[in-house]
Design a protein around this motif. Sequence first.
Motif, short mmCIF file in Angstrom:
data_model
loop_
_atom_site.label_atom_id
_atom_site.label_comp_id
_atom_site.label_asym_id
_atom_site.label_seq_id
_atom_site.Cartn_x
_atom_site.Cartn_y
_atom_site.Cartn_z
N UNK A 1 0.83 -1.21 0.00
CA UNK A 1 0.00 0.00 0.00
C UNK A 1 0.86 1.26 0.00
N UNK A 2 1.97 1.23 0.73
CA UNK A 2 2.88 2.38 0.75
C UNK A 2 3.47 2.63 -0.62
N UNK A 3 3.79 1.57 -1.32
CA UNK A 3 4.33 1.75 -2.68
C UNK A 3 3.29 2.37 -3.60
N UNK A 4 2.04 1.98 -3.46
CA UNK A 4 0.99 2.58 -4.29
C UNK A 4 0.83 4.06 -3.98
N UNK B 1 3.40 10.46 -8.83
CA UNK B 1 3.86 10.68 -10.21
C UNK B 1 2.72 10.99 -11.16
N UNK B 2 1.49 10.81 -10.73
CA UNK B 2 0.34 11.00 -11.60
C UNK B 2 -0.34 12.34 -11.31
N UNK B 3 -1.09 12.88 -12.29
CA UNK B 3 -1.84 14.11 -12.03
C UNK B 3 -2.93 13.87 -10.99
N UNK B 4 -3.37 14.93 -10.35
CA UNK B 4 -4.47 14.85 -9.40
C UNK B 4 -5.60 15.73 -9.89
N UNK B 5 -6.83 15.30 -9.67
CA UNK B 5 -8.02 16.01 -10.11
C UNK B 5 -9.04 15.97 -8.99
N UNK B 6 -9.60 17.12 -8.66
CA UNK B 6 -10.63 17.18 -7.63
C UNK B 6 -11.75 18.08 -8.10
#
Length: 499
Positions: free
Chosen positions: A86-89, A95-100
């Motif tokens: 889970x920590x690795x995820x 590294x990925x974009x975030x969207x809210x």
Amino acid sequence: MIRSACPVALVALLLGGCAVGPDVTPLDAPVPEKWSEAPKASSRPVRLGDWWRAFRDPALDSIIEQAVAQNLTVATARAKVREARATRRVSAAALAPSLSGSGSASREQTPGSQSGTGRNYDYNLYSGGFDASWEIDLFGGNQRTLEASHQALRAVEDDLDAALLTLIGDVASDYIEARGYQARIALAQSTAKSQRDTAALTRNKFQVGSASAVDTSKAEALAASTEATIPPFRAAFDQTVHQLSVLTGQAPGALAARMAAARPIPSPRKPLPLGLPGDLLKNRPDVRAAEKRVAQYTAQIGSAEAALYPKLTITGALSTKALRAEDFAKASTLAWSYGPSLTLPFFQGGSLTAQVDLAKATRDEYLIAWRATVLTALRDVEDDIVALSQEKLHAKKLAEATAGYAKAAELSQSLYSMGSSSYLDVLDAQRSLYSAQDSLLVSRIAIATDHVALAKALGGGWTRQVDSSTPEIIDREEAPHLPPTPPEPELTLFDLVRP
């Protein structure tokens, strides 16, 4: 580490960025070319899977299978594997974009002094929108964090293998000791019976005047002395079975019925393949885990150094506001923005460089720990090689001594029965024989446990797949729901007598 070679602008983005900090390199292991205690050992690759089956004891095989499935220490190690995954995820998500998204509906009022109409103005306001951001990993800080999380996961997986190795060795050793106590109890019982028979013969000889009362008392005392060794053996046997039961994740008395019937002391049928000292680097899970942690903290140096460089983030926003619900999200109510933002760490009071120094010192700490683990592994094997080989020589001499004492006891008993020898000779011969027989049993137990210790030192453990993805608790009703009603508090004596 390369700083000046990394572009700071769009070229770095197009090329996929670069990474700061040291890369993981093979470690220099202080490993000799051959074993000092077994210089002529075969150099063929070591295969130690299911090494305990060489004892050919189905009961031992069954208990080990049960322990692997139910042991609580192993269950804890499996949970730590899930935690590391889970920590690795979490690290990969950086590294990925975030969207809210957001939305609101409110009833608002504007005072007349602000609206210019002289009276308050009430209206509805509907708003919503999306916000997006993406940190461009120009200098590889997030990638280094992900790399560290990946190495931490691999180390925890090796920790699971180490827990299995220790468990199997402990189960085998305890099982051998339990069977050893059973053998010693049986020897004490048979010896005591023989001594009681001799005491009866001495009593008969005393009644006819051919033996003294002293001889009769000594004969009965020797038998009682031998019988006195049985209760401590039984206690030790029961305690060992309790330990075995706990190792299988059960109550202390769970294996009592299965272990009640005596079985022979397990004996290894063939020697273990030693291989070369260098094989320990890949066969010992504790050595592998220590190496992975060096790689983990090496990657964290890069993560700390990346904080010294600028951060580039691409942000975007889309929003809409309307006074009427039917106008919500119409083109005329939409507003948007996008663009890059650059963060420069001009001055942080030295905390960023201190974090780098901290990461480097931590990496060195784990590097030294890895070297110590390698040396400990080498010492374990060398110690167990010499212990096993010398115990085999010890057992050989004990067997010769036992055969001699058995012959002496038989002869002294015959001569005493014919009246040609004193009871002192019989007493001494029987005492010596029992001591030699018991010592031989102890040596046989030691040979088997030394064999187990050597298998553990060489890295022999569980080679089959272990499920580490299934949680111990399957949670239900995780969707939004009403919490359960708390139970009524119980009344205490203080509540009853309180005025």
